[in-house]
Design a protein around this motif. Structure first.
Motif, PDB file in Angstrom:
ATOM      1  N   ASP A 131      -2.139   3.535  -4.883  1.00  0.00           N
ATOM      2  CA  ASP A 131      -2.230   4.945  -4.540  1.00  0.00           C
ATOM      3  C   ASP A 131      -3.713   5.326  -4.426  1.00  0.00           C
ATOM      4  OD1 ASP A 131      -1.428   7.562  -4.074  1.00  0.00           O
ATOM      5  OD2 ASP A 131      -0.877   7.984  -6.150  1.00  0.00           O
ATOM      6  N   ILE A 136       4.430   7.479   0.828  1.00  0.00           N
ATOM      7  CA  ILE A 136       3.959   6.306   0.071  1.00  0.00           C
ATOM      8  C   ILE A 136       5.150   5.566  -0.525  1.00  0.00           C
ATOM      9  CG2 ILE A 136       2.660   5.571  -1.968  1.00  0.00           C
ATOM     10  CD1 ILE A 136       0.740   7.972  -1.355  1.00  0.00           C
ATOM     11  N   ALA A 140       6.324   1.726   0.239  1.00  0.00           N
ATOM     12  CA  ALA A 140       6.494   0.724  -0.813  1.00  0.00           C
ATOM     13  C   ALA A 140       7.886   0.085  -0.748  1.00  0.00           C
ATOM     14  CB  ALA A 140       6.255   1.358  -2.180  1.00  0.00           C
ATOM     15  N   ILE A 184       4.187   0.234  -6.700  1.00  0.00           N
ATOM     16  CA  ILE A 184       3.152   1.263  -6.596  1.00  0.00           C
ATOM     17  C   ILE A 184       2.342   1.295  -7.893  1.00  0.00           C
ATOM     18  CG2 ILE A 184       2.695   3.742  -6.408  1.00  0.00           C
ATOM     19  CD1 ILE A 184       5.306   3.928  -4.760  1.00  0.00           C
ATOM     20  N   THR A 238      -0.450   3.729  -9.718  1.00  0.00           N
ATOM     21  CA  THR A 238      -0.925   5.101  -9.602  1.00  0.00           C
ATOM     22  C   THR A 238      -1.329   5.640 -10.972  1.00  0.00           C
ATOM     23  OG1 THR A 238      -0.335   7.274  -8.695  1.00  0.00           O
ATOM     24  CG2 THR A 238       1.395   6.076  -9.874  1.00  0.00           C
ATOM     25  N   VAL A 256       7.146   0.927 -10.211  1.00  0.00           N
ATOM     26  CA  VAL A 256       5.979   1.799 -10.275  1.00  0.00           C
ATOM     27  C   VAL A 256       5.257   1.526 -11.585  1.00  0.00           C
ATOM     28  CG1 VAL A 256       5.156   4.192 -10.415  1.00  0.00           C
ATOM     29  CG2 VAL A 256       7.085   3.627  -8.924  1.00  0.00           C
TER      30      VAL A 256
END
Length: 115
Positions: A6, A39, A43, A50, A52, A71
């Motif tokens: 990100d 986003i 992904a 991801i 972030t 994530v």
């Protein structure tokens, strides 16, 4: 592993991942104004995890039942502390991430939420 960084992920993290042989793409290289929804779609399309510091992805996953491929949300710490935290998460919870978990990592604790 396949990662999507990100906008708020550091360049140092990118270098660490690439040096370790991971497949990494960055939002900042495509569109700095890309929405979180776009986003997440990217992904999923490319089966990427991801990375972030933003909690918005968790909200989309849990409140909107959005599909995802994992994530990792890192606490927004100074760079060296964030890098150490990332390395700890990857070595201890990399399999969970690859299996599509949402991992929330802070200095105090690491939480894992499986779909």
């Amino acid at each position: 592993m396949r990662f999507l960084l990100d906008m708020n992920a550091s360049g140092a993290l990118l270098s660490l991942l690439l040096d370790s042989g991971h497949d990494v793409v960055c939002v900042r290289d495509v569109d700095r104004k890309m929405s979180d929804s776009e986003i997440l779609n990217w992904a999923v399309r490319e089966r990427r995890i991801i990375i972030t510091t933003d909690s918005d992805f968790e909200q989309m996953i849990w409140l909107q039942a959005r599909q995802h491929c994992g994530v990792l949300r890192l606490e927004n710490l100074p760079r060296s502390e964030r890098m150490s935290l990332f390395e700890e998460v990857l070595s201890s919870y990399g399999q969970d991430l690859e299996a599509g978990a949402v991992v929330i990592a802070s200095k105090q604790k690491i939480r894992i939420r499986r779909s």
